[in-house]
Design a protein around this motif. Sequence first.
Motif, PDB file in Angstrom:
ATOM      1  N   TRP A 206       0.652   3.353   7.898  1.00  0.00           N
ATOM      2  CA  TRP A 206      -0.701   3.922   7.889  1.00  0.00           C
ATOM      3  C   TRP A 206      -1.022   4.554   9.250  1.00  0.00           C
ATOM      4  O   TRP A 206      -1.548   5.656   9.317  1.00  0.00           O
ATOM      5  N   GLU A 207      -0.638   3.864  10.313  1.00  0.00           N
ATOM      6  CA  GLU A 207      -0.850   4.413  11.659  1.00  0.00           C
ATOM      7  C   GLU A 207      -0.117   5.741  11.825  1.00  0.00           C
ATOM      8  O   GLU A 207      -0.630   6.687  12.451  1.00  0.00           O
ATOM      9  N   ALA A 208       1.093   5.806  11.260  1.00  0.00           N
ATOM     10  CA  ALA A 208       1.917   7.011  11.391  1.00  0.00           C
ATOM     11  C   ALA A 208       1.551   8.085  10.367  1.00  0.00           C
ATOM     12  O   ALA A 208       2.115   9.186  10.390  1.00  0.00           O
ATOM     13  N   ARG A 209       0.622   7.754   9.471  1.00  0.00           N
ATOM     14  CA  ARG A 209       0.213   8.663   8.400  1.00  0.00           C
ATOM     15  C   ARG A 209       1.422   9.105   7.577  1.00  0.00           C
ATOM     16  O   ARG A 209       1.554  10.278   7.179  1.00  0.00           O
ATOM     17  N   ASP A 210       2.288   8.143   7.309  1.00  0.00           N
ATOM     18  CA  ASP A 210       3.544   8.389   6.598  1.00  0.00           C
ATOM     19  C   ASP A 210       3.330   8.078   5.115  1.00  0.00           C
ATOM     20  O   ASP A 210       3.426   6.920   4.685  1.00  0.00           O
ATOM     21  N   ILE A 211       3.047   9.106   4.332  1.00  0.00           N
ATOM     22  CA  ILE A 211       2.766   8.908   2.909  1.00  0.00           C
ATOM     23  C   ILE A 211       3.959   8.308   2.186  1.00  0.00           C
ATOM     24  O   ILE A 211       3.813   7.381   1.378  1.00  0.00           O
ATOM     25  N   ASP A 212       5.145   8.823   2.458  1.00  0.00           N
ATOM     26  CA  ASP A 212       6.335   8.325   1.757  1.00  0.00           C
ATOM     27  C   ASP A 212       6.551   6.835   2.025  1.00  0.00           C
ATOM     28  O   ASP A 212       6.894   6.077   1.099  1.00  0.00           O
ATOM     29  N   ALA A 213       6.361   6.418   3.276  1.00  0.00           N
ATOM     30  CA  ALA A 213       6.535   5.000   3.605  1.00  0.00           C
ATOM     31  C   ALA A 213       5.484   4.149   2.897  1.00  0.00           C
ATOM     32  O   ALA A 213       5.788   3.063   2.379  1.00  0.00           O
ATOM     33  N   LEU A 214       4.261   4.635   2.864  1.00  0.00           N
ATOM     34  CA  LEU A 214       3.200   3.894   2.174  1.00  0.00           C
ATOM     35  C   LEU A 214       3.488   3.783   0.679  1.00  0.00           C
ATOM     36  O   LEU A 214       3.316   2.711   0.075  1.00  0.00           O
ATOM     37  N   VAL A 215       3.936   4.877   0.086  1.00  0.00           N
ATOM     38  CA  VAL A 215       4.263   4.858  -1.344  1.00  0.00           C
ATOM     39  C   VAL A 215       5.361   3.837  -1.612  1.00  0.00           C
ATOM     40  O   VAL A 215       5.336   3.110  -2.615  1.00  0.00           O
ATOM     41  N   GLY A 216       6.331   3.763  -0.701  1.00  0.00           N
ATOM     42  CA  GLY A 216       7.415   2.805  -0.867  1.00  0.00           C
ATOM     43  C   GLY A 216       6.971   1.356  -0.733  1.00  0.00           C
ATOM     44  O   GLY A 216       7.621   0.455  -1.275  1.00  0.00           O
ATOM     45  N   LEU A 217       5.860   1.130  -0.031  1.00  0.00           N
ATOM     46  CA  LEU A 217       5.350  -0.234   0.175  1.00  0.00           C
ATOM     47  C   LEU A 217       4.335  -0.645  -0.885  1.00  0.00           C
ATOM     48  O   LEU A 217       4.015  -1.827  -1.004  1.00  0.00           O
ATOM     49  N   LEU A 218       3.824   0.328  -1.631  1.00  0.00           N
ATOM     50  CA  LEU A 218       2.857   0.051  -2.686  1.00  0.00           C
ATOM     51  C   LEU A 218       3.560   0.032  -4.038  1.00  0.00           C
ATOM     52  O   LEU A 218       4.420   0.875  -4.326  1.00  0.00           O
ATOM     53  N   ALA A 219       3.204  -0.929  -4.883  1.00  0.00           N
ATOM     54  CA  ALA A 219       3.745  -0.953  -6.241  1.00  0.00           C
ATOM     55  C   ALA A 219       3.280   0.299  -6.975  1.00  0.00           C
ATOM     56  O   ALA A 219       2.180   0.803  -6.717  1.00  0.00           O
ATOM     57  N   PRO A 220       4.100   0.843  -7.878  1.00  0.00           N
ATOM     58  CA  PRO A 220       3.697   2.059  -8.606  1.00  0.00           C
ATOM     59  C   PRO A 220       2.349   1.900  -9.305  1.00  0.00           C
ATOM     60  O   PRO A 220       1.580   2.854  -9.410  1.00  0.00           O
ATOM     61  N   ASP A 221       2.079   0.677  -9.786  1.00  0.00           N
ATOM     62  CA  ASP A 221       0.822   0.428 -10.484  1.00  0.00           C
ATOM     63  C   ASP A 221      -0.187  -0.304  -9.595  1.00  0.00           C
ATOM     64  O   ASP A 221      -1.073  -1.013 -10.088  1.00  0.00           O
ATOM     65  N   ALA A 222      -0.068  -0.125  -8.290  1.00  0.00           N
ATOM     66  CA  ALA A 222      -0.975  -0.795  -7.348  1.00  0.00           C
ATOM     67  C   ALA A 222      -2.422  -0.419  -7.631  1.00  0.00           C
ATOM     68  O   ALA A 222      -2.721   0.673  -8.136  1.00  0.00           O
ATOM     69  N   ARG A 223      -3.296  -1.333  -7.268  1.00  0.00           N
ATOM     70  CA  ARG A 223      -4.736  -1.112  -7.485  1.00  0.00           C
ATOM     71  C   ARG A 223      -5.472  -1.378  -6.178  1.00  0.00           C
ATOM     72  O   ARG A 223      -5.250  -2.401  -5.524  1.00  0.00           O
ATOM     73  N   GLY A 224      -6.335  -0.437  -5.795  1.00  0.00           N
ATOM     74  CA  GLY A 224      -7.097  -0.580  -4.569  1.00  0.00           C
ATOM     75  C   GLY A 224      -8.592  -0.549  -4.846  1.00  0.00           C
ATOM     76  O   GLY A 224      -9.064   0.286  -5.622  1.00  0.00           O
ATOM     77  N   ILE A 225      -9.331  -1.470  -4.239  1.00  0.00           N
ATOM     78  CA  ILE A 225     -10.777  -1.553  -4.434  1.00  0.00           C
ATOM     79  C   ILE A 225     -11.453  -1.588  -3.074  1.00  0.00           C
ATOM     80  O   ILE A 225     -11.014  -2.306  -2.171  1.00  0.00           O
ATOM     81  N   ALA A 226     -12.509  -0.809  -2.917  1.00  0.00           N
ATOM     82  CA  ALA A 226     -13.271  -0.775  -1.673  1.00  0.00           C
ATOM     83  C   ALA A 226     -14.709  -1.202  -1.950  1.00  0.00           C
ATOM     84  O   ALA A 226     -15.247  -0.962  -3.038  1.00  0.00           O
ATOM     85  N   ASP A 227     -15.321  -1.842  -0.971  1.00  0.00           N
ATOM     86  CA  ASP A 227     -16.685  -2.347  -1.092  1.00  0.00           C
ATOM     87  C   ASP A 227     -17.504  -1.862   0.100  1.00  0.00           C
ATOM     88  O   ASP A 227     -17.316  -2.334   1.221  1.00  0.00           O
ATOM     89  N   GLY A 228     -18.374  -0.885  -0.161  1.00  0.00           N
ATOM     90  CA  GLY A 228     -19.266  -0.403   0.885  1.00  0.00           C
ATOM     91  C   GLY A 228     -20.703  -0.819   0.660  1.00  0.00           C
ATOM     92  O   GLY A 228     -21.534  -0.735   1.553  1.00  0.00           O
TER      93      GLY A 228
END
Length: 310
Positions: A206-228
């Motif tokens: 995330w610090e490196a803004r490396d999309i490919d690395a992030l995609v490789g670390l996230l499950a294909p069906d990953a779910r993200g939730i944010a609370d503002g």
Amino acid sequence: MTTPATQGDCRLDPDLRVIVSERRQLINLAYRLLGSLTEAEDVVQETYTRWYTLSRQQQEAIESPAAWLTRVAGRICLDLLGSARVRREHYVGEWIPEPVPDRGEWISGWPDGFTTDPADRVTLDESISMAFMVVLESMTPAERVAFILHDVFRYSFAEVAEIVGRTPAACRQLASSARRRMRASRAAATPAARQADTVRKFKEAWEARDIDALVGLLAPDARGIADGGGLVSAVLRPMEGGEHIARYLVTIAELAPGLVFLERTVNGQPGLMVEQDGAIVVVMAFDVAGDRVKHLWAVRNPDKLRSWAG
């Protein structure tokens, strides 16, 4: 009658020491039942207020003050859980339980000199992980109270029945139903060291803004939730898919330069804290399956980040 406002040193009153010693148990119980440290503090404060409004004779007639305090706190939480469902229908965006750091003093409304060091900490174990807390949110108030009291705090169903207002047999069924919900949603546990390694790699990508690395670390069906909570900007609906989440995170990093990413323990599990200009702007919890992130929860609501300041 002795009260917190008139008694500055609980060592002078052995009975008061016993009552105050229950504070840690009550904080732990109320947080698990409500998912909010702020509300847990309020519950404990109200519980003690009710104790101190009893006459000395009434207090002495109570065979087990600890059991009395637990019953009162449990009933207050049960009432709050019912009203919380209504309040959350009007909540802006997704609601995530308040994240708990690995240290802190959560005490409010008590005079100086009337604190007890270990009594105001939430015990960090598997029943406090964000994944666990999120599943609790899917339960009915009665299921949640019965399950937490029996399965986590080991109260008998006869004791649970006094709090829930149902028969012991009915409470057994409530806990059983809650247990099925928990089993259906929980994956095999990943060792803590492996979780920490995955979160560290996630932070670096995330610090490196490396999309490919992030995609490789996230499950294909990953779910993200944010609370503002409507107080700060945050996506209002869950994000689905590892690539979608990765691109969103990189976009955030590009639009908000100067973010500082820090590894922290969040609800007893490896997590991240993000700062901007010295202020905490997000606390993120993860559910790691194997070497990939299956779920991530990003809390941005500043009201839920107060225990992380300082």
